[in-house]
Scaffold this active site. Structure first.
Site: not given
Ligand code: TEU
Length: 588
Positions: A134, A236, A290, A364-365
């Protein structure tokens, strides 16, 4: 006599010549097909995502570690996957579980040491598994030395590593922040009498990509990991790295809509192309962005001619079914399944000629795919898990499969806000509270959609805490671990786990599942996702019943002579009526 002999020699020669020519023809043909297809290892790979915090703890501190992953290498290999994506393992205060990096070239001590990391990469490589890191490049942690230096003075060499608004110019123009209680993206710093920008939490200051020195430091750091032998990067929040530093004032409609303004900065693609020249092009890497936004925006990241990245996520399908203008609040009326299918078809066609997509139902999101897109009741958990696995592994895109989904883990469904750990949930709860909103309703919705549901520890066996830790786990283990665990899955030939392995093998053995043309059929069917995959002579039909009832499908294809390649019931339907959550793939 002599003449006869000569004639037969000529015939033999002609025969060899024609065979040679026709072989050459076939070779040419397949060459052009191959060229058109443009085969790559990362298109053929299935990527298994590991959340290191929650995978396996070996020292009893309740937090997963690299040695824990090392202890499970053979299990990971047994899944038949080709690559892993590790969520951030860098030094970090862990306020956003590693997405707040304080040192990009060190390992978070609770996870282990750099030696552990090297052993881990070697362990994967020895088993033929690639490692995708990542890479968080939009922001770092406020504990990072760059930021610690920057906040001291405007004359600091690191001041320009961040975005600032000088207070003598008055209030900064409003910018939205996703992890902020006030949803406000600027934070005041007294020593420099200026505000710094943070699109995420206030402890995640945005890096200033306008600064060439910052960019060179980032590229150097990325080359360090490549030289160590990592095989790719999951980038990310990459879409946000470029900002319009004239700081125009923004209409309100941009708030909450990442794609419209925040993800489309003016120099975004200049930076990515530069990164490609300076780092990516020098190695054989898998890169996945992303890449928030609509199709024309996202295509730019992965169009090969542009020399940027390989793969992009589609957020449209995963974010589907929430109420508008509310944080991840599931629509009580469910979601429009026909529309949802069309989103997948649309994103498939986006990458027909150029670029390449990804396929995932969880990470994980996200909450657990079984709860969100399947059915976690005892009656249907196994059928619906297998059906979703069939879906993920039969689409034309690189599958990203989230740890624990292979054993059918489901949402933990916390009742109280105190049980949550996630900064996103906590700040959004605070926002609802500040507005005098309905907190009970909010918490009910979060049982379905919040991120912590997908972050509970891996369930290995029936021992305490599911064999994840001997200490107190940082997030509780789902109580269903007594029946839902790896050992139980391993010993049952009909388990969700063994179905995943079978499906994984099927994808490996059938190139058509990777590269074959995708065609959505019976598009308006409100219950069944049906599509064909075709490549050369090969034609497969995939039928997936997404409902807990018997559903009819009208494919217009005669399946009476088709061969069943895989099915999640003991016998596959052949009369166009699918059992609840039935999944079947036919070959013609
Ligand atoms: O996520 C980026 C992102 O676009 C998030 O805001 C996403 O839309 C959201 O988590 C949905 O619930 C990345 C990572 O995947 C996330 O875990 C981090 O918290 C975020 O960046 C900040 O680094």
């Amino acid at each position: 006599m002599v003449m006869k002999k000569n004639i037969s020699i000529v015939f033999v020669l002609l025969f060899f010549l024609s065979t040679f020519l026709s072989c050459n023809e076939t070779a040419k043909e397949s060459e052009t097909t191959d060229k058109r297809i443009d085969k790559k290892w990362w298109k053929e790979a299935t990527v298994y995502q590991i959340y290191p915090r929650s995978f396996k703890d070996t020292d009893g501190d309740g937090v997963g570690d690299l040695k824990g992953i090392i202890s499970k290498l053979d299990y990971i290999k047994s899944l038949g996957i080709d690559a892993v994506w590790l969520n951030p393992v860098y030094a970090s205060p862990q306020k956003d579980n590693g997405y707040d990096i304080s040192d990009y070239q060190n390992i978070y001590p609770q996870f282990g040491t750099m030696n552990d990391f090297d052993s881990l990469v070697k362990g994967f490589h020895d088993r033929g598994i690639k490692v995708i890191m990542d890479m968080v490049l939009n922001h770092c942690s406020s504990d990072h030395k760059w930021f610690q230096e920057a906040i001291k003075s405007r004359n600091s060499p690191f001041y320009n590593y961040f975005h600032w608004w000088p207070a003598e110019k008055g209030e900064p123009p409003y910018r939205w922040s996703i992890f902020d209680e006030k949803a406000y993206g600027w934070e005041f710093n007294k020593a420099t009498n200026s505000y710094y920008l943070h699109y995420f939490a206030d402890f995640q200051p945005d890096l200033n990509w306008e600064n060439p020195q910052l960019r060179q430091d980032i590229y150097k750091m990325m080359r360090y990991w490549c030289d160590k032998g990592v095989d790719g990067f999951r980038m990310d929040a990459l879409a946000f790295i470029s900002k319009d530093t004239t700081w125009p004032s923004l209409p309100k409609e941009y708030n909450g809509n990442w794609g419209l303004y925040y993800a489309s900065g003016p120099r975004l693609h200049d930076y990515i192309q530069e990164m490609n020249r300076e780092v990516l092009s020098k190695y054989d890497l898998a890169t996945v962005a992303e890449a928030v936004g609509d199709i024309p925006r996202v295509k730019k990241f992965v169009d090969e001619d542009r020399k940027e990245l390989n793969m992009a996520y589609n957020f449209e399908a995963i974010d589907f079914g929430y109420l508008p203008n509310e944080y991840k609040m599931p629509d009580p009326n469910g979601y429009d399944f026909v529309k949802w299918k069309s989103i997948y078809a649309k994103w498939d066609s986006a990458f027909i000629d150029k670029g390449w997509g990804t396929m995932y139902l969880a990470n994980h999101d996200q909450p657990r795919m079984l709860t969100r897109w399947g059915n976690d009741s005892p009656e249907f958990r196994s059928y619906s898990s297998k059906m979703l696995t069939t879906f993920i592994l039969s689409m034309r895109a690189t599958p990203y499969y989230y740890y624990g989904d292979e054993i059918g883990m489901s949402n933990i469904k916390f009742d109280k806000v105190e049980q949550y750990n996630d900064v996103e949930l906590l700040t959004n709860y605070a926002q609802v509270k500040a507005k005098g909103g309905d907190l009970k309703r909010f918490l009910e919705g979060m049982k379905i959609s919040s991120r912590d549901n997908g972050r509970t520890p891996m369930q290995w066996d029936t021992t305490i805490h599911g064999g994840f830790t001997t200490g107190k786990p940082w997030l509780p283990v789902n109580e269903n671990y007594k029946t839902v665990n790896v050992v139980a899955g391993d010993t049952d030939s009909n388990s969700i786990l063994n179905y995943f392995r079978r499906m994984q093998k099927l994808r490996k053995e059938n190139e058509v599942l990777v590269y074959g043309k995708f065609t959505l059929i019976d598009a308006n069917n409100p219950d069944v996702f049906a599509y064909t995959r075709e490549m050369g002579e090969k034609k497969l039909l995939v039928l997936l019943n997404f409902k807990s009832k018997i559903a009819s499908v009208n494919t217009g294809i005669d399946i009476s002579k088709a061969k069943v390649l895989i099915n999640n019931y003991s016998t596959a339907s052949t009369d166009g009526k699918l059992k609840p959550y039935e999944a079947v793939i036919y070959e013609f």
